[in-house]
Design a protein around this motif. Structure first.
Motif, PDB file in Angstrom:
ATOM      1  N   VAL A 104     -31.028 -16.275  -3.494  1.00 50.65           N
ATOM      2  CA  VAL A 104     -32.040 -17.102  -4.156  1.00 50.65           C
ATOM      3  C   VAL A 104     -32.100 -18.456  -3.448  1.00 50.65           C
ATOM      4  CG1 VAL A 104     -32.657 -18.269  -6.298  1.00 50.65           C
ATOM      5  CG2 VAL A 104     -31.772 -15.939  -6.364  1.00 50.65           C
ATOM      6  N   GLY A 105     -33.303 -18.969  -3.271  1.00 50.02           N
ATOM      7  CA  GLY A 105     -33.467 -20.176  -2.452  1.00 50.02           C
ATOM      8  C   GLY A 105     -33.289 -19.816  -0.986  1.00 50.02           C
ATOM      9  N   ALA A 106     -33.732 -18.605  -0.635  1.00 56.35           N
ATOM     10  CA  ALA A 106     -33.461 -18.036   0.684  1.00 56.35           C
ATOM     11  C   ALA A 106     -34.222 -18.722   1.806  1.00 56.35           C
ATOM     12  CB  ALA A 106     -33.798 -16.541   0.682  1.00 56.35           C
ATOM     13  N   ALA A 107     -35.312 -19.408   1.501  1.00 52.39           N
ATOM     14  CA  ALA A 107     -36.119 -20.027   2.550  1.00 52.39           C
ATOM     15  C   ALA A 107     -35.830 -21.513   2.713  1.00 52.39           C
ATOM     16  CB  ALA A 107     -37.612 -19.815   2.254  1.00 52.39           C
ATOM     17  N   GLY A 108     -34.913 -22.053   1.923  1.00 53.61           N
ATOM     18  CA  GLY A 108     -34.545 -23.456   2.044  1.00 53.61           C
ATOM     19  C   GLY A 108     -33.678 -23.700   3.271  1.00 53.61           C
ATOM     20  N   SER A 109     -33.274 -24.947   3.465  1.00 56.97           N
ATOM     21  CA  SER A 109     -32.507 -25.310   4.662  1.00 56.97           C
ATOM     22  C   SER A 109     -31.209 -24.518   4.773  1.00 56.97           C
ATOM     23  CB  SER A 109     -32.190 -26.808   4.642  1.00 56.97           C
ATOM     24  OG  SER A 109     -33.367 -27.563   4.568  1.00 56.97           O
ATOM     25  N   ILE A 110     -30.409 -24.540   3.718  1.00 59.64           N
ATOM     26  CA  ILE A 110     -29.105 -23.891   3.756  1.00 59.64           C
ATOM     27  C   ILE A 110     -29.250 -22.385   3.573  1.00 59.64           C
ATOM     28  CG2 ILE A 110     -26.791 -23.846   2.752  1.00 59.64           C
ATOM     29  CD1 ILE A 110     -27.329 -26.690   1.747  1.00 59.64           C
ATOM     30  N   GLY A 111     -30.097 -21.971   2.638  1.00 60.94           N
ATOM     31  CA  GLY A 111     -30.290 -20.557   2.376  1.00 60.94           C
ATOM     32  C   GLY A 111     -30.796 -19.799   3.589  1.00 60.94           C
ATOM     33  N   SER A 112     -31.784 -20.356   4.285  1.00 62.48           N
ATOM     34  CA  SER A 112     -32.357 -19.677   5.450  1.00 62.48           C
ATOM     35  C   SER A 112     -31.355 -19.598   6.600  1.00 62.48           C
ATOM     36  CB  SER A 112     -33.629 -20.386   5.914  1.00 62.48           C
ATOM     37  OG  SER A 112     -33.356 -21.720   6.308  1.00 62.48           O
ATOM     38  N   LEU A 137     -41.048 -18.832   3.109  1.00 67.15           N
ATOM     39  CA  LEU A 137     -40.579 -17.446   3.041  1.00 67.15           C
ATOM     40  C   LEU A 137     -41.236 -16.611   4.142  1.00 67.15           C
ATOM     41  CD1 LEU A 137     -38.614 -15.930   1.162  1.00 67.15           C
ATOM     42  CD2 LEU A 137     -40.593 -15.122  -0.116  1.00 67.15           C
ATOM     43  N   THR A 138     -42.511 -16.867   4.401  1.00 66.00           N
ATOM     44  CA  THR A 138     -43.227 -16.180   5.469  1.00 66.00           C
ATOM     45  C   THR A 138     -42.646 -16.548   6.830  1.00 66.00           C
ATOM     46  OG1 THR A 138     -45.275 -16.132   4.170  1.00 66.00           O
ATOM     47  CG2 THR A 138     -45.490 -15.832   6.555  1.00 66.00           C
ATOM     48  N   GLU A 139     -42.333 -17.831   7.022  1.00 65.26           N
ATOM     49  CA  GLU A 139     -41.732 -18.274   8.281  1.00 65.26           C
ATOM     50  C   GLU A 139     -40.370 -17.629   8.497  1.00 65.26           C
ATOM     51  OE1 GLU A 139     -41.618 -22.474   8.829  1.00 65.26           O
ATOM     52  OE2 GLU A 139     -43.753 -22.752   8.429  1.00 65.26           O
ATOM     53  N   LEU A 140     -39.601 -17.498   7.415  1.00 63.94           N
ATOM     54  CA  LEU A 140     -38.301 -16.843   7.513  1.00 63.94           C
ATOM     55  C   LEU A 140     -38.479 -15.377   7.916  1.00 63.94           C
ATOM     56  CD1 LEU A 140     -35.236 -16.827   7.142  1.00 63.94           C
ATOM     57  CD2 LEU A 140     -35.609 -16.351   4.705  1.00 63.94           C
ATOM     58  N   ASN A 141     -39.466 -14.724   7.339  1.00 64.73           N
ATOM     59  CA  ASN A 141     -39.775 -13.336   7.685  1.00 64.73           C
ATOM     60  C   ASN A 141     -40.042 -13.213   9.184  1.00 64.73           C
ATOM     61  OD1 ASN A 141     -40.641 -10.702   7.814  1.00 64.73           O
ATOM     62  ND2 ASN A 141     -42.336 -10.932   6.389  1.00 64.73           N
ATOM     63  N   ARG A 142     -40.848 -14.120   9.718  1.00 62.93           N
ATOM     64  CA  ARG A 142     -41.197 -14.081  11.145  1.00 62.93           C
ATOM     65  C   ARG A 142     -39.968 -14.322  12.022  1.00 62.93           C
ATOM     66  NH1 ARG A 142     -46.408 -17.889   9.906  1.00 62.93           N
ATOM     67  NH2 ARG A 142     -47.883 -16.234   9.334  1.00 62.93           N
ATOM     68  N   LYS A 147     -36.139  -7.280   1.602  1.00 58.25           N
ATOM     69  CA  LYS A 147     -37.257  -7.416   0.674  1.00 58.25           C
ATOM     70  C   LYS A 147     -37.487  -8.896   0.382  1.00 58.25           C
ATOM     71  CE  LYS A 147     -37.494  -2.938   0.337  1.00 58.25           C
ATOM     72  NZ  LYS A 147     -38.584  -2.197   0.990  1.00 58.25           N
ATOM     73  N   PHE A 148     -38.718  -9.370   0.573  1.00 56.11           N
ATOM     74  CA  PHE A 148     -39.069 -10.766   0.338  1.00 56.11           C
ATOM     75  C   PHE A 148     -39.752 -10.902  -1.021  1.00 56.11           C
ATOM     76  CE2 PHE A 148     -38.755 -10.176   4.864  1.00 56.11           C
ATOM     77  CZ  PHE A 148     -38.115 -11.321   5.308  1.00 56.11           C
ATOM     78  N   ILE A 149     -39.285 -11.845  -1.819  1.00 62.56           N
ATOM     79  CA  ILE A 149     -39.810 -12.041  -3.168  1.00 62.56           C
ATOM     80  C   ILE A 149     -40.215 -13.501  -3.346  1.00 62.56           C
ATOM     81  CG2 ILE A 149     -39.348 -11.809  -5.635  1.00 62.56           C
ATOM     82  CD1 ILE A 149     -36.892 -10.026  -4.702  1.00 62.56           C
TER      83      ILE A 149
END
Length: 227
Positions: A43-51, A77-82, A96-98
């Motif tokens: 959770v918070g996967a796209a933030g600085s620390i999470g990503s 989240l999209t940027e992390l996916n890429r 899986k991206f949520i």
């Protein structure tokens, strides 16, 4: 958005000239064994620390079952996916991206339905300006202290939730909210006999929203900036 590789050398030159937290072989072996064939929720996967955590885990070639990445910021989240697609280290169908806010997310139903074994929470409302309005304060408390834990253990084996050094003799609402988070985490552990952990640290240099990142990006764009 500035490429992280651009300011990493600057960070090392100004703040540190050595690897402060090397990952030893025994650590890598333990992590791979612990995550193997597991269903993991970040959770918070796209933030600085999470990503950064997600990208580091992917680079370790861990054979997990499913990795669920939840964040309220659709663009990040999209940027992390890429970025993960470019790594080419894992089959993308395992991830899986949520896009959802932690405060409106049905944690119990999700954990039970997807048989989540490892839950890692990097979500937080952290800025001082979020303490200036009562609605923002309510949102901070919900995110940092109340809504991050499920009501039941379900299939969970381990929980990690990020904290801050501001929980020590807290003088701000942020510190109080994270102090409450740690207490609730410990209470959940005792009640359900489950392993929990947390980490305290000061502000992270060049993280999203940090003054260093703001100043550096402004300098690169030749713009004025205020502090």
């Amino acid at each position: 958005m500035i490429n992280q590789n651009t300011y990493l050398p600057l960070e090392k030159k100004i703040i540190s000239n050595k690897n402060r937290f090397p990952l030893f072989k025994k650590d890598l072996t333990e992590i791979k064994k612990d995550f193997k064939k597991k269903n993991i929720l970040v959770v918070g996967a796209a933030g600085s620390i999470g990503s950064q955590f997600v990208k580091d885990v992917i680079k370790l070639d861990i054979n997990f079952k499913k990795l669920f990445l939840l964040d309220k910021n659709e663009n990040q989240l999209t940027e992390l996916n890429r970025e993960l697609l470019l790594l080419k280290r894992i089959k993308i169908n395992k991830i899986k991206f949520i896009c959802s806010d932690l405060t409106s997310f049905n944690m119990d139903d999700f954990l039970a339905f997807n048989k989540i074994t490892h839950y890692l929470n990097f979500a937080a409302v952290k800025h001082v300006r979020s303490e200036e309005n009562i609605e923002s304060i309510h949102y901070m408390i919900k995110t940092n202290s109340l809504n991050f834990l499920p009501n039941k253990k379900n299939f969970l084996e381990k929980i990690f939730s990020i904290s801050t050094d501001k929980t020590v003799n807290p003088q701000s609402i942020l510190g109080i909210s994270k102090d409450l988070m740690e207490k609730k985490l410990l209470e959940f552990s005792k009640k359900n006999n489950i392993f929990v952990s947390s980490a305290r640290f000061a502000n992270v240099s060049f993280s999203n929203g940090s003054i260093l990142k703001y100043a550096y990006e402004s300098l690169l764009a030749n713009n004025r900036f205020g502090v």
